[in-house]
Enzyme design. Structure first.
Site, short mmCIF file in Angstrom:
data_model
loop_
_atom_site.label_atom_id
_atom_site.label_comp_id
_atom_site.label_asym_id
_atom_site.label_seq_id
_atom_site.Cartn_x
_atom_site.Cartn_y
_atom_site.Cartn_z
N ASP A 42 0.88 -1.16 0.00
CA ASP A 42 0.00 0.00 0.00
C ASP A 42 0.93 1.23 0.00
OD1 ASP A 42 -2.34 1.61 0.46
OD2 ASP A 42 -1.72 1.75 2.56
N LEU A 43 0.40 2.39 -0.34
CA LEU A 43 1.25 3.59 -0.41
C LEU A 43 1.07 4.48 0.83
CD1 LEU A 43 3.10 5.51 -2.07
CD2 LEU A 43 1.04 6.39 -3.14
N ASP A 44 -0.14 5.06 0.94
CA ASP A 44 -0.39 6.03 2.01
C ASP A 44 -0.31 5.36 3.38
OD1 ASP A 44 -1.17 8.45 0.46
OD2 ASP A 44 -2.72 7.12 -0.30
N THR B 236 1.39 10.12 4.12
CA THR B 236 0.44 11.06 3.51
C THR B 236 -0.90 11.03 4.21
OG1 THR B 236 0.16 9.31 1.92
CG2 THR B 236 1.31 11.27 1.14
N LYS C 92 -9.00 5.47 6.02
CA LYS C 92 -7.71 4.94 5.57
C LYS C 92 -7.91 3.79 4.59
CE LYS C 92 -4.71 6.35 9.32
NZ LYS C 92 -3.92 5.93 10.48
N GLY C 93 -7.28 3.90 3.45
CA GLY C 93 -7.36 2.84 2.44
C GLY C 93 -8.61 2.91 1.57
N ARG D 119 -11.48 8.00 -2.52
CA ARG D 119 -11.83 9.40 -2.26
C ARG D 119 -13.35 9.56 -2.13
NH1 ARG D 119 -9.71 13.02 -6.91
NH2 ARG D 119 -7.92 11.68 -6.48
N SER E 96 -2.46 0.62 -4.36
CA SER E 96 -3.04 1.72 -3.58
C SER E 96 -4.30 2.25 -4.24
CB SER E 96 -2.02 2.87 -3.49
OG SER E 96 -2.66 4.05 -3.07
N ALA E 97 -5.26 2.65 -3.40
CA ALA E 97 -6.51 3.22 -3.92
C ALA E 97 -6.29 4.62 -4.46
CB ALA E 97 -7.55 3.26 -2.80
N SER E 98 -5.14 5.20 -4.17
CA SER E 98 -4.95 6.61 -4.53
C SER E 98 -4.75 6.84 -6.02
CB SER E 98 -3.74 7.18 -3.78
OG SER E 98 -3.50 8.49 -4.23
N ASN F 104 -3.55 9.48 -6.96
CA ASN F 104 -2.34 10.32 -6.99
C ASN F 104 -1.07 9.49 -6.82
OD1 ASN F 104 -3.74 12.96 -7.07
ND2 ASN F 104 -4.47 12.38 -5.04
N LYS G 122 -11.00 -1.02 -1.60
CA LYS G 122 -10.76 -1.92 -0.48
C LYS G 122 -11.90 -1.73 0.52
CE LYS G 122 -5.82 -0.92 -0.95
NZ LYS G 122 -4.66 -0.24 -0.40
N GLU H 47 0.13 -3.37 4.67
CA GLU H 47 -1.00 -2.43 4.80
C GLU H 47 -1.05 -1.76 6.16
OE1 GLU H 47 -3.63 -0.87 3.91
OE2 GLU H 47 -3.88 -1.50 1.85
N ASP H 48 -1.47 -0.49 6.17
CA ASP H 48 -1.68 0.19 7.46
C ASP H 48 -3.16 0.31 7.80
OD1 ASP H 48 -2.13 2.10 5.37
OD2 ASP H 48 -2.16 3.65 6.92
C1 G6P Z 1 -5.46 5.78 -0.03
C2 G6P Z 1 -5.68 6.47 1.29
C3 G6P Z 1 -7.09 6.96 1.44
C4 G6P Z 1 -7.50 7.77 0.20
C5 G6P Z 1 -7.35 6.92 -1.05
C6 G6P Z 1 -7.71 7.69 -2.31
O1 G6P Z 1 -5.98 4.51 0.03
O2 G6P Z 1 -5.37 5.63 2.38
O3 G6P Z 1 -7.21 7.72 2.60
O4 G6P Z 1 -8.82 8.23 0.32
O5 G6P Z 1 -6.01 6.47 -1.15
O6 G6P Z 1 -6.71 8.63 -2.56
P1 G6P Z 1 -6.77 9.78 -3.62
O7 G6P Z 1 -5.35 10.32 -3.61
O8 G6P Z 1 -7.13 9.19 -4.96
O9 G6P Z 1 -7.78 10.76 -3.17
MG MG Z 2 -2.75 3.12 3.64
#
Ligand code: G6P
Ligand code: MG
Length: 224
Positions: free
Chosen positions: A9-11, A17, A45-46, A49, A114-116, A118, A145, A169-170
């Site tokens: 996982d990233l964040d 972050t 977390k995880g 958005r 990662s779900a992000s 970004n 997730k 994972e956190d």
């Molecule tokens: C990660 C973080 C979440 C965040 C998600 C989406 O999984 O743990 O807190 O909401 O990514 O990130 P984004 O950068 O696309 O808004």
């Molecule tokens: Mg995380």
């Protein structure tokens, strides 16, 4: 079965972050007069958005139109980007880069899950894109997730099977996602997940790839 793939996982695992996500949601919530605190933030977390904002709205018992939800999610992301624009290479969490490089040199597939949306931007900022054989982020999946889609896609990309994968994972939703996909989960730097993961580490500063994989493979044998 021998582990051959490590999915990160990233964040909150590679970089802290999570606090920037919190600050951005807090800023938006304050503007909208929504109640939101650091404990509520654990639930996000995880989580994607969009789903994060829905959780904040649910906590406040509020329904909102689709276009407004989109608008506010975009606003939150703009706040978040203003924080992570300043992200420095040095902010990578202690020991992470060495751990990734060590895993790679030992022949493991190293995957980001990662779900992000970004993720790419953050990996570039931290200058660690080349540490990964595959990157699965929020732009590549439909289901957030605890659905295992992110991790299953990562596993597929490197031609592995779930039993050969370990997820780092956190978040609780991420630990569940790993288990839902039939993978082992190492909880990282969040004591809230301790009782749900297969093994827990405070961070990567004192973690050794070989030692960790021995522990995980031994657990697999014992519970098989
Ligand atoms: C990660 C973080 C979440 C965040 C998600 C989406 O999984 O743990 O807190 O909401 O990514 O990130 P984004 O950068 O696309 O808004
Ligand atoms: Mg995380």
């Amino acid at each position: 079965m021998k582990i051959n793939t490590l999915i990160f996982d990233l964040d909150g695992v590679i970089v802290d972050t999570a606090r920037y996500h919190y600050l951005a949601w807090k800023k938006l919530s304050d503007e909208l007069n929504l109640s939101f605190n650091i404990r509520d933030n654990e639930l996000l977390k995880g989580v994607s958005r969009r789903r994060s904002f829905e959780i904040i709205l649910d906590l406040n018992g509020i329904k909102m139109d689709e276009d407004k939800i989109e608008e506010y999610c975009a606003k939150k992301n703009a706040y978040y980007l203003s924080y992570i624009n300043e992200l420095k290479e040095e902010e990578i969490l202690p020991g992470v880069k060495d751990f990734l490089l060590e895993a790679k040199s030992l022949g493991y597939n190293v995957v980001l899950g990662s779900a992000s949306k970004n993720s790419r931007f953050i990996l570039e900022k931290l200058r660690i894109e080349e540490c990964f054989d595959s990157v699965i982020d929020g732009t590549k999946v439909k289901n957030a997730k605890p659905d295992p889609e992110i991790f299953l896609k990562g596993c597929e990309e490197v031609n592995a099977i779930p039993e050969q994968c370990v997820v780092f994972e956190d978040s609780l939703s991420g630990i569940y996602a790993a288990h839902n996909g039939g993978m082992k989960a190492v909880g990282v730097a969040n004591s809230e997940v301790k009782q749900y993961c297969d093994y827990y580490i405070d961070g990567f500063a004192n973690a050794d790839v070989r030692v960790l994989m021995d522990i995980i493979e031994d657990k697999q044998k014992r519970y098989a």
